[in-house]
Each structure stands twice: as structure tokens, then as C-alpha cells.
Design a protein around this motif. Structure first.
Motif, short mmCIF file in Angstrom:
data_model
loop_
_atom_site.label_atom_id
_atom_site.label_comp_id
_atom_site.label_asym_id
_atom_site.label_seq_id
_atom_site.Cartn_x
_atom_site.Cartn_y
_atom_site.Cartn_z
N TRP A 90 3.31 109.82 86.84
CA TRP A 90 3.16 108.59 86.06
C TRP A 90 2.11 107.69 86.69
O TRP A 90 1.43 106.94 85.99
N MET A 130 -0.87 106.01 84.66
CA MET A 130 -1.02 104.56 84.61
C MET A 130 -2.43 104.15 85.01
O MET A 130 -3.07 103.34 84.34
N GLU A 168 -2.53 106.82 74.57
CA GLU A 168 -1.20 106.87 73.94
C GLU A 168 -0.37 107.99 74.56
O GLU A 168 0.81 107.81 74.88
N LYS A 210 0.78 106.97 77.93
CA LYS A 210 1.92 106.04 77.88
C LYS A 210 3.19 106.79 77.52
O LYS A 210 4.28 106.44 78.00
N ASN A 211 3.07 107.80 76.69
CA ASN A 211 4.26 108.63 76.41
C ASN A 211 4.77 109.25 77.71
O ASN A 211 5.98 109.30 77.96
N ILE A 267 4.38 108.16 80.82
CA ILE A 267 4.99 107.16 81.71
C ILE A 267 6.38 106.77 81.18
O ILE A 267 7.35 106.68 81.93
N ALA A 268 6.45 106.58 79.88
CA ALA A 268 7.73 106.19 79.29
C ALA A 268 8.78 107.28 79.52
O ALA A 268 9.93 107.00 79.86
N LYS A 275 8.91 108.24 83.87
CA LYS A 275 9.30 107.19 84.80
C LYS A 275 10.37 106.27 84.24
O LYS A 275 11.38 106.00 84.90
N LEU A 276 10.15 105.80 83.02
CA LEU A 276 11.13 104.84 82.48
C LEU A 276 12.30 105.54 81.80
O LEU A 276 13.29 104.90 81.44
N GLU A 277 12.15 106.85 81.64
CA GLU A 277 13.23 107.67 81.05
C GLU A 277 13.68 107.15 79.70
O GLU A 277 14.87 107.06 79.40
N LEU A 278 12.70 106.78 78.90
CA LEU A 278 12.99 106.35 77.54
C LEU A 278 12.84 107.55 76.61
O LEU A 278 11.84 108.27 76.70
N SER A 279 13.81 107.77 75.78
CA SER A 279 13.69 108.85 74.82
C SER A 279 14.55 108.54 73.61
O SER A 279 15.32 107.59 73.59
N ALA A 280 14.40 109.38 72.60
CA ALA A 280 15.09 109.12 71.33
C ALA A 280 16.59 109.37 71.46
O ALA A 280 17.36 108.90 70.64
N LYS A 281 16.99 110.12 72.50
CA LYS A 281 18.43 110.44 72.59
C LYS A 281 19.17 109.57 73.59
O LYS A 281 18.60 109.00 74.47
#
Ligand code: FAD
Lengths: 377, 390
Positions: free
Chosen positions: B313, B317, B374, B377-378, B380-381, B384-390
């Protein structure tokens, strides 16, 4: 180059974070904000017992002899916890300048009191013009038989209403250059002729208007040299700006963490909002800004710690923190939706504190100009 | 924590500067934007090679210098600062050598690394295809096994430096039955083979920088396979971290920044130098602030690599940030130049040696090549930030 914290720094951070989380839940922060004094004397005492007030003072003054960088780590945690109270004023604006520019006698007289949590200090620098440059200093100190008489009005003085002493920056002679003829005085805050009123501010931190009306200050209370005080004021401002950056890093990091956690937990359209790419990218934009703030703040704090000249690095860090924080907070709010706009939500503490931090000790425009000058423009 | 360069690093930086300034003084080349990817100068590359500055970070046992990634950042930062024509060796030095050190056989190391270090491998990166951009794993170019060989068929596009290359690093599908990402392999081979043809694409600046590359029944020996068959996509992910993490993602148009500073000092508007205009001062200071913070992101990646960790990440970044900065620099330069900003480098009156004009156009590609902002950023998200749809 190495960007790892020492074990000691990690420990300090952890200890600070544990202590502050325990002592300052937002209910307590709120209560303290609503008091007039703006701090909790009991917890203040405990902080002193932990050695925080004297963190960077030598042992002979009751300190623990740690570095400015260590202090920066502590300040970051204080920002993260939204710590209310006169820590910054006392240590950064009172203790460090005395350690830096005071005579042996002054150090012996004031530093142990600060280290033990007995004495509260602040700095009376800015005035109605709201500037951090020398031309902003119009308060006058006229030589009297055995001292000086101070007259003028200082504005945005933090914690003056509870301070035992103030460092007051005043003009002692009129010179061609605004930087010349400035003197710093250590003023007993209870001296006759000082009146103090609280300003209502966005962060509910306790900024004051302080009027000096024929206030007598003995000669031996000059900090550093008479008429040549600006060099030290510049240092105070530079150091305070770097310190504010660390506070802002803590603030913004906490806002980011809260936001990412919320994005994982809040569901709309049958999925966490963090699953929406727009929200993910907002979070990454926040994260990038916070990392920039952290790297530049650490760099500035490290340079101060090492005693290296760092006007440009401090300017870069403070400009960055000041222009990035509104962006970060705006996204934090956007992602939180309406709940983030409520007074009972924790986010607003950071929104308000970051906003105050952003303008204190120089905003982005101020430091852009510093950078321009450093570049030879 | 320590933000200081070691004495040796300070000395090394000075050595690189002295070398590059000497070159400029001799009139061997002029600083330009995008020189790292657009200015092909075999002679320059040979001189850099003679200094031992290609393969700086590779292990000594393979002829490298075994030096740190921070050292390489210093070297490349100075190359970019002076806009040095390093395009002949940049790709090979940056990512191919490393990939071969990492995944190559002993024979490949023995054969290829010396060629790269001599500065003789002008490499094209054959990844993107007309229908496989960000979604690289959907690539269609085939590599079919045939005895001791692979037969390559298909098309690559946007190949930077393709008209100039003599080697290509190619990703192709080796197992069409497997799920997309699991049937891809990496190859490295000379391009002077029957069936390889290159067709230049004129870019937005009017220059020829990237190309289409066609493969028609091209036969290469199996020894050109890098690493494991069908594992190519995973190997690439690692290489991309190197591709992304360089100073060229922050300082590709640095010569423009210096030219801009000089321009505002020397150019008068309404009888006053532009440098005295508060708006201009503020803009330039803002760029300086962003540049310096960008350097911190970049050097952090170097620190991580020197600790033996893979940046993921962090390099995403620094690349997304850095390329956006480069674009803001170009935009600011064009804005400050006003009407003059529209003058092409061919124009007699063009300001800043035409670099604002050039960079304003060429920087549009920065946030696409080597992973669009883009997509970064996907990453990194997700990572690192562990953001996902589930
Ligand atoms: C100057 C330049 C040099 C290049 N050099 C080379 C080279 O040498 N070798 C090589 O192989 N390639 C090269 N490329 C190609 C580069 O790798 C591709 O441009 C890149 O992978 C993007 O692919 P694309 O252009 O097809 O855009 P697309 O993938 O079609 O993307 C178009 C838009 O959609 C967005 N998008 C796509 N997927 C997603 C997603 N999942 N989430 C959000 N947004 C998304 C992108 O971010 C972009 O904004 C170069 C490109 C440029 C501009």
C-alpha cells in the motif's frame, strides 16, 4: 534514514494512550469543556506524577530528560484523546522557552514547579492583528526605575485565566525593523493591572483576552536579552507549530480510524458502505493526507529534537496539517452521514479541535509564505 | 527515527550531481521532462553503466553493487532532478534485473544481468493489451508450448520505448483453461525475432513514445520463461511494487519546477516580477510543500524495502499521490504562464523551454501507467484499510 519508533517511544505512546483513554472518555472531555477552568486539577496531578510536565527537562529540574521527539509522541496521543487543559501552554509555551532561554536562576525558580504540576504557564504573544510575525507585537513595556511597566492587550492567549505565570512578548524600544526591540517577560499572572476574559471558541479551549494595564514587572523577569527577544519568540512559534502538527496527527488519525470503522459497520443497500468504491477512495484520500501529516510532523519534530535548523520543514509540516485537516474532516463527516453532525457523536470533538489547531501558530497561508521566502522567492 | 542521510549517502548524492552537472557542462544533453522514459541516449546509458550505477541494489554475487534502495532513490532522484536521458536502461534497471535476481534461473542470471548492467538491454514492457488495461489478468496474448519452445501470438499496446527496444518483457497466457490470473506467465527475450513487429502510436504531445507490438507466430525457447509457468501474475504483483515506488512518480517533470521558479523570478507583469505576486508565491510554495511531502512518501518506501519488506500500500500511496502532484505542477505552470502557456516548444516565444506545454499534456498519462490512481486506491483500501463489500 529510519522511520521506526524506539521501544521507549512505543512504550510512552502506549502508556499515554492507555492513560488518556481511561481518564478522558468523551463524557469527561465534554464536562471539562463546559467548566470555566477547562481542566481537571486531579488528572493534571496524575499527569505530573507520570512525569509528563517535565518530560524534556533535565533531572535537576525535576524532569525525566527525554527528547523533543518523545514529547512529540506524547502530544500525538493527547490530540488523539482530545485532551483538554493547559498542558500545551505550560510545557510548550512556558517550560521549553525557559529551559531554552532562561538564566540558571529562572530555570531553578520555574521549571521544578512546572515539572511537579504546581505551576501553570502560558504565552501572551498574539494581539488584535492576529499575526505571528514581529509586526504583530504592539504591547509596550517601558523601563521604570527597577523594572518595566507593561501596557497592551493580548488576544488568543490560551489558559491565561488559570495561569500562574505568563510569558509576555512586548516592545521595549521602537526600531526600524519590527524584529528589533522586542523583549519577553515572565509575568506573575496575579499582578495588579492584569485582567483576563474568556473568548468563546470553536474548540471550547480556553483562549483569553488579556489586558495589561500599567503592570509592573521586575527587571530580573526578562527572559533572555532585552530588545533581542524576537529570536526566541521565533523559536517558540516554530516549536509550537511542530508540536501542534503532532496534536493534529493524533486528531486526524483518530478521525480516520473512526471513519474506517464506521464504513465497515454501517450498512445501506444491504452492504457495508465501505464496500462502495467512492467511500473506499474517500477513506484512502483521508489516509494519504494523514500519512503526509505524520511524516512531515515527525520530520519536523525529529529535526527540532536534533537541534537542526528546520524553518522550512516546520513550515511544510504545519502548512500541510493545516490545509489537509479540513479535507480530512470533511470526508470524515461525509462518510458518517447525519449521525456525525450530532453533538453527541465523538467526531465533532475532532472537527473542532483540528480546526483550532489549524490556525494556531500559523495557518497554511502563513507557512506558504515562509516556504516561499525559504525558496528565495 | 532518523530522517538524515548517512555521510556516505550525502557523498554519493554529490557524486551523482557532479557527474550529471559535468555532462550538462559538456553540452552532452539538456535537462528535459520525462527524460527517464522518453530520452533514449545509448551513450549516456553506457557512461552510467561505467559508473556501476545500473544494478546498484543487486547482490554483489551477480555483479551488482549490493547497495540500499535508499541509495537507488538518491541516484534516481538526481537523474530526475537533472532530467537526464536515462530511458535506455531505466526499465531494465528498475524492474527486470530485480525480477531476474528474484525469479530467474542461474543461467538467466548469468546471461541477462551482465547485459542489463552494461546498459545494453533496452527493454519494453509488454503487459497492456487493447482489451486488457487495468484488468491485466484478462490479457489474451498466447504463449503455446511447442517442444522446447513457446509460440507467441497476440498484441500488446502502449509499450513505452517500443520503437527503441531490443528486449521485451512479456506477459502472456499459458493456460487458457485456468482461471484468469492463474494461467499467465512471464517471458523475457530479444525482439529481433521473426514475427515481432512494432507500430508507433503518436501520443498527445505529438511525440512517439508508446507503441503497439504484434506477435505473429514468434518462436522463443523455453529458457525465456521467467519464474514459474502460470504463476506470472503473482510475480508481476511483486514487480509492480518496484515499478510504482520510484522517484519518477514524483519527479518526472521536476525540470519544469526549476524552470517555473526561474520564470517567475525573471518574468515581469505590471512592472513587477511574478515572484512578488502573492497568488504566484502561494502557488509555488504549495507545490514545494507537496513535493517535499511527496519525497517523504517515496523515501518511506525505500526504507521499507531496505528493511527487507515488500511495500504494497505504501508504494500505491506514493504513486497515486506523486503523479497527482506532477499533474498539479504542470497545471500550475500553464496557469502562471497565462497566454504564453499555450505556446508549443516549437514556438520562438515558448516559456520554460516548452516544458509547461509538454508536461501539461504528457502528465495526463502519469496517473494511468503502472496502475491507474483508481486501481491504486482500490489496493490501499483493500490491503491496508480492509474495506470491502462483505
Ligand atoms: C504514458 C503511458 C505509458 C504506458 N506504458 C506502458 C508500457 O510500457 N507497457 C504497458 O504494458 N502498458 C503501458 N501503459 C498502459 C497502462 O498500463 C494502462 O494505461 C493502464 O493499465 C490502464 O489501462 P487502460 O488505459 O486500458 O485504462 P482502463 O483500464 O480502461 O481504465 C479506464 C478508467 O477506468 C478506471 N478503472 C478501471 N478499472 C477500475 C476499477 N476496478 N475501479 C475503479 N476504476 C477503474 C481507470 O482507473 C481509468 O480511470 C502506458 C500508459 C500510458 C498512459
Amino acid at each position: 534514514m529510519d522511520l521506526v519508533l524506539t521501544e521507549e517511544q512505543e512504550m510512552l505512546k502506549k502508556m499515554a494512550s492507555d492513560f488518556l483513554t481511561d481518564k478522558f472518555p468523551k463524557t469527561v472531555v465534554k464536562e471539562i469543556e463546559e467548566t470555566e477552568s477547562g481542566y481537571s486539577p486531579e488528572i493534571w496531578k496524575e499527569m505530573a506524577e507520570l512525569g509528563w510536565m517535565g518530560l524534556v527537562f533535565p533531572e535537576e529540574y525535576g524532569g525525566v530528560d527525554m527528547s523533543f521527539l518523545d514529547l512529540a509522541m506524547l502530544l500525538e496521543e493527547m490530540g488523539r484523546a482530545c485532551l483538554p487543559g493547559p498542558y500545551f501552554s505550560t510545557v510548550m509555551l512556558g517550560g521549553l522557552p525557559i529551559l531554552d532561554a532562561g538564566s540558571d536562576k529562572q530555570k531553578q525558580e520555574y521549571l521544578p514547579g512546572i515539572a511537579s504540576g504546581k505551576t501553570i504557564f502560558t504565552l501572551a504573544l498574539t494581539e488584535a492583528s492576529a499575526r505571528y510575525d514581529a509586526a504583530g507585537v504592539e504591547a509596550k513595556a517601558t523601563a521604570d526605575m527597577d523594572g518595566y511597566i507593561l501596557n497592551g492587550t493580548k488576544l488568543f492567549v490560551p489558559d491565561a485565566h488559570i495561569a500562574d505565570y505568563m510569558l509576555c512578548v512586548a516592545r521595549t524600544s521602537d526600531e526600524a525593523k519590527p524584529e528589533d526591540g522586542i523583549t519577553i517577560f515572565i509575568v506573575d499572572a496575579k499582578s495588579p493591572g492584569i485582567s483576563c476574559s474568556l473568548l468563546k471558541t470553536i474548540a471550547n479551549d480556553k483562549l483569553c483576552e488579556v489586558v495589561f494595564d500599567q503592570v509592573k514587572v521586575p527587571k530580573e523577569n526578562i527572559l533572555g536579552e532585552p530588545d533581542k527577544g524576537w529570536a526566541e519568540v521565533k523559536k517558540i512559534v516554530e516549536r509550537a507549530a511542530a508540536a501542534k502538527c503532532c496534536d493534529m496527527v493524533g486528531c486526524l488519525q483518530e478521525a480516520l480510524d473512526m471513519t474506517v470503522a464506521y464504513a465497515k459497520e454501517r450498512k445501506q443497500y444491504d452492504q457495508p458502505i465501505g464496500g462502495f468504491q467512492v467511500i473506499q477512495h474517500y477513506c484512502v484520500d483521508m489516509f494519504t493526507d494523514v500519512e503526509g501529516a505524520r511524516l512531515s510532523a515527525y520530520q519536523a519534530a525529529w529535526m527540532i529534537s536534533e537541534g537542526l535548523p528546520c524553518t522550512q520543514e516546520v513550515a511544510i509540516a504545519k502548512a500541510w496539517a493545516s490545509f489537509a485537516s479540513p479535507r480530512v474532516m470533511a470526508l470524515a463527516h461525509q462518510i458518517h452521514g447525519a449521525i456525525g453532525c450530532t453533538i453527541d457523536h465523538d467526531l465533532q470533538y475532532y472537527t473542532r479541535r483540528a480546526s483550532a489547531d489549524g490556525v494556531t501558530f500559523g495557518d497554511a497561508n502563513f507557512y506558504r509564505e515562509v516556504v516561499a521566502r525559504e525558496m528565495g522567492l | 527515527m532518523n530522517f538524515k542521510f548517512t555521510d556516505e549517502q550525502v557523498k554519493f548524492r554529490q557524486e551523482v550531481r557532479d557527474f550529471l552537472e559535468g555532462e550538462i557542462k559538456q553540452g552532452l544533453w539538456q535537462p528535459t521532462c520525462d527524460a527517464w522514459i522518453m530520452a533514449h541516449d545509448p551513450e549516456f546509458t553506457r557512461r552510467v553503466s561505467a559508473k556501476g550505477w545500473i544494478g546498484l541494489t543487486w547482490p554483489k554475487e551477480y555483479g551488482g553493487q549490493g547497495r540500499s534502495f535508499i541509495d537507488r532513490l538518491i541516484l534516481t532522484e538526481e537523474m530526475l532532478r537533472y532530467g537526464a536521458p536515462a530511458a535506455c536502461h531505466w526499465f531494465a534497471d528498475r524492474q527486470i534485473g530485480g525480477a531476474i535476481v528474484h525469479y530467474g534461473t542461474d543461467e538467466q542470471k548469468e546471461e541477462i544481468l551482465p547485459i542489463i548492467m552494461k546498459g545494453e538491454a533496452y527493454v519494453g514492457l509488454g503487459m497492456s493489451e487493447p482489451d486488457a488495461g487495468s484488468d491485466l489478468a484478462s490479457l489474451k496474448t498466447r504463449a503455446t508450448e511447442d517442444g522446447d519452445d513457446f509460440i507467441i501470438d497476440g498484441q500488446k499496446t502502449w509499450t513505452s520505448g517500443g520503437s527503441n527496444m531490443n528486449w521485451i518483457y512479456l506477459v502472456a497466457r499459458t493456460d487458457p483453461e485456468a482461471p484468469k490470473a492463474r494461467g499467465i506467465s512471464e517471458f523475457f527475450f530479444r525482439t529481433d525475432l521473426p514475427g515481432v513487429s512494432v507500430s508507433p502510436i503518436v501520443d498527445i504531445t505529438g511525440g512517439v513514445h508508446f507503441n503497439e507490438v504484434f506477435f505473429d507466430n514468434v518462436r522463443i525457447p523455453k529458457t525465456c520463461l521467467i519464474g514459474e509457468k502460470n504463476r506470472g501474475f503473482y510475480q508481476i504483483l511483486n514487480q509492480l511494487d518496484f515499478e510504482r515506488s520510484g522517484m519518477e512518480r514524483l519527479m518526472a517533470n521536476y525540470p519544469l519546477f526549476e524552470a517555473l521558479i526561474q520564470y517567475v523570478k525573471e518574468t515581469k507583469r505590471n512592472g513587477k516580477p511574478l515572484a512578488e505576486d502573492p497568488v504566484v508565491r502561494s502557488k509555488i510554495a504549495q507545490l514545494k510543500i507537496e513535493l517535499e511531502v511527496g519525497r517523504l512518501y517515496m523515501y518511506r518506501v525505500g526504507v521499507i524495502m531496505d528493511e527487507g519488506r515488500a511495500p504494497n500500500w505504501e508504494s500505491s500511496m506514493s504513486k497515486a499521490y506523486g503523479t497527482a502532484f506532477e499533474q498539479r505542477l504542470a497545471t500550475a505552470a500553464i496557469e502562471i504562464a497565462g497566454l504564453y502557456g499555450q505556446l508549443s516548444p516549437a514556438s520562438r516565444l515558448t516559456p520554460m523551454r516548452g516544458m509547461a506545454y509538454h508536461s501539461y499534456l504528457s502528465s495526463k498519462g502519469y496517473s494511468l501507467q503502472a496502475g491507474s490512481s483508481e486501481v491504486l486506491k482500490n489496493i490501499i483500501a483493500g490491503r491496508k484499510l480492509e474495506l470491502s463489500a462483505k
